[in-house]
Design an enzyme around this catalytic site. Structure first.
Site, PDB file in Angstrom:
ATOM      1  N   GLY A   1     -10.046  49.888  17.188  1.00 36.36           N
ATOM      2  CA  GLY A   1      -8.832  49.000  17.246  1.00 36.36           C
ATOM      3  C   GLY A   1      -8.279  48.313  16.016  1.00 36.36           C
ATOM      4  O   GLY A   1      -7.628  47.524  16.088  1.00 36.36           O
TER       5      GLY A   1
ATOM      6  N   VAL B   1      -9.997  49.837  21.722  1.00 37.44           N
ATOM      7  CA  VAL B   1      -9.337  48.641  21.293  1.00 37.44           C
ATOM      8  C   VAL B   1     -10.344  47.814  20.528  1.00 37.44           C
ATOM      9  O   VAL B   1     -10.052  46.910  19.507  1.00 37.44           O
ATOM     10  CB  VAL B   1      -8.566  47.828  22.045  1.00 37.44           C
TER      11      VAL B   1
ATOM     12  N   SER C   1     -10.690  33.087  12.611  1.00 32.18           N
ATOM     13  CA  SER C   1      -9.405  34.358  12.848  1.00 32.18           C
ATOM     14  C   SER C   1      -9.139  35.035  11.484  1.00 32.18           C
ATOM     15  O   SER C   1      -9.070  34.006  10.378  1.00 32.18           O
ATOM     16  CB  SER C   1      -8.342  33.629  13.432  1.00 32.18           C
TER      17      SER C   1
ATOM     18  N   SER D   1      -2.599  32.454  20.159  1.00 31.38           N
ATOM     19  CA  SER D   1      -3.746  33.299  20.689  1.00 31.38           C
ATOM     20  C   SER D   1      -4.147  32.407  21.961  1.00 31.38           C
ATOM     21  O   SER D   1      -3.943  31.272  22.425  1.00 31.38           O
ATOM     22  CB  SER D   1      -4.838  33.291  19.592  1.00 31.38           C
TER      23      SER D   1
ATOM     24  N   TYR E   1     -12.818  46.688  17.435  1.00 29.09           N
ATOM     25  CA  TYR E   1     -12.871  47.182  16.124  1.00 29.09           C
ATOM     26  C   TYR E   1     -14.103  46.512  15.389  1.00 29.09           C
ATOM     27  O   TYR E   1     -14.541  46.855  14.360  1.00 29.09           O
ATOM     28  CB  TYR E   1     -11.887  46.621  15.154  1.00 29.09           C
TER      29      TYR E   1
ATOM     30  N   ASP F   1       1.034  42.667  20.435  1.00 30.13           N
ATOM     31  CA  ASP F   1      -0.342  43.512  20.494  1.00 30.13           C
ATOM     32  C   ASP F   1      -0.178  44.914  21.093  1.00 30.13           C
ATOM     33  O   ASP F   1      -0.677  45.861  20.447  1.00 30.13           O
ATOM     34  CB  ASP F   1      -1.109  42.743  21.634  1.00 30.13           C
TER      35      ASP F   1
ATOM     36  N   SER G   1      -6.154  36.483  10.774  1.00 31.85           N
ATOM     37  CA  SER G   1      -4.824  36.368  10.527  1.00 31.85           C
ATOM     38  C   SER G   1      -4.531  35.433   9.543  1.00 31.85           C
ATOM     39  O   SER G   1      -3.575  35.792   8.805  1.00 31.85           O
ATOM     40  CB  SER G   1      -4.133  35.759  12.094  1.00 31.85           C
TER      41      SER G   1
ATOM     42  N   LYS H   1      -1.462  31.909  25.384  1.00 27.29           N
ATOM     43  CA  LYS H   1      -0.479  33.221  25.221  1.00 27.29           C
ATOM     44  C   LYS H   1       0.379  33.197  26.424  1.00 27.29           C
ATOM     45  O   LYS H   1       1.500  33.494  26.391  1.00 27.29           O
ATOM     46  CB  LYS H   1      -1.275  34.499  25.327  1.00 27.29           C
TER      47      LYS H   1
ATOM     48  N   ALA I   1      -7.621  45.938  32.421  1.00 30.96           N
ATOM     49  CA  ALA I   1      -6.387  45.150  32.601  1.00 30.96           C
ATOM     50  C   ALA I   1      -6.306  43.648  32.463  1.00 30.96           C
ATOM     51  O   ALA I   1      -5.829  42.837  33.187  1.00 30.96           O
ATOM     52  CB  ALA I   1      -5.707  45.565  34.024  1.00 30.96           C
TER      53      ALA I   1
END
Ligand code: NAD
Length: 290
Positions: free
Chosen positions: A260, A236, A22, A69, A238, A111, A24, A73, A136
């Site tokens: 994204g 979305v 990640s 994550s 990247y 998000d 993050s 979630k 979806a």
């Protein structure tokens, strides 16, 4: 970073599995360091079966906040004291705050918020717009529901006939029941309807991950007539930075075609604000990470 960490440092966690890849932790720690804030961000491998204990750990240790994550979630909602309207409708939380470190845990989903800011930063506010979205799954649901809450007028949701179809129907129902947006849900296999809905839309959002490995040679739009000079195309994905869809949209004269990266950055920025109350220095982080 060690110079910043002392007895007064607050911990922010990230609970997911697998999580070592990640971005993050780097994103948040660099932002905390840049603003000289007393926070440190650490990733922890936590599966669904370990999640309840991990949440107790947040309370016991006074961890100030956490990102969540996959695969946690949805499951985390069972263990929280409060959930924002957006996260409740989406059915997923990616950010938790521990109010004043006293154990009252509130869940949010940033998000969709990140995606809406990415659109705004590109000069494409969604209020009053007719938009088509494909996909979806986790990302598509967050974008669709946040977009509806933020004022999309008509949202055309498409999903192929797979395990996400039922969720597509449910998402449309939630939007029609809880927001002012009018949602339709249709099959991606019905290509004529897909093209017609895009023709009615000012923005097409691809939230399927098609265009990313192992589907990097695929695009859901291959007919040049679908791309118009007044159509915005937002993918979305990247990585790669330019998917087959984005290349096709750019070459065929779409008004804008972007990836994204902004969504990723601004979901982090929204979480950062919830954790520490400050604005993430997004330009600095963008230059550093991307
Ligand atoms: P998911 O598995 O939950 O959902 C995938 C969706 O794509 C489903 O609706 C599925 O029906 C559809 N799909 C998959 N393959 C397809 C195909 N060949 N044709 C048509 N539809 C297809 O996945 P997710 O978590 O929603 O992630 C989707 C993408 O979004 C991934 O590429 C992920 O990297 C990206 N993502 C980006 C950000 C960001 O911040 N930019 C955030 C989350 C996810």
């Amino acid at each position: 970073m060690t110079e910043r960490i002392d007895g007064h440092t607050y911990l922010i966690s990230l609970l997911a599995y697998p999580i070592r890849h990640s971005l993050s932790p780097t994103m948040h720690n660099e932002a905390f360091a840049k603003l000289n804030l007393p926070y440190a961000y650490m990733a922890f491998d936590v599966t669904n079966s370990e999640l309840e204990d991990a949440v107790q750990g947040i309370r016991a240790l006074g961890i100030r906040g956490s990102n969540i994550s996959m695969p946690n979630k949805g499951k985390i909602i069972d263990y929280l004291d409060e959930v924002s309207e957006g996260a409740r409708l989406i059915g997923a939380v990616n950010t938790v705050t521990n109010v004043d470190g006293k154990g009252h845990l509130v869940g949010y989903n940033t998000d969709g918020i990140g995606a809406m800011r990415a659109l705004r930063e590109e000069g494409v506010p969604v209020e009053g717009q007719t938009i088509t979205i494909a996909g979806a799954g986790g990302a598509g649901t967050a974008v669709a529901i946040q977009g509806a809450l933020d004022g999309i007028k008509n949202l055309h949701i498409f999903n192929q006939d797979d395990e996400h179809w039922e969720n597509a129907l449910l998402t449309g129902e939630k939007i029609n029941k809880n927001t002012k947006c009018h949602a339709t849900v249709e099959r991606l296999e019905d290509q004529e309807t897909f093209k017609r809905r895009i023709a009615e839309s000012s923005v097409y959002i691809d939230a399927t991950g098609v265009g990313m490995h192992p589907q990097e040679n695929l695009s859901l739009i291959n007919d040049p007539e679908v791309i118009r000079e007044d159509l915005v195309v937002f993918d979305v994905v990247y990585a790669p930075a330019e998917t087959k869809l984005l290349k096709f949209a750019r070459e065929n004269g779409a008004k804008k075609a972007f990836n994204g990266l902004g969504m990723m950055l601004y979901q982090g920025a929204a979480a950062f604000k919830l954790f520490c109350g400050e604005e993430m220095p997004v330009d600095y982080i963008k230059d550093l990470l991307f």
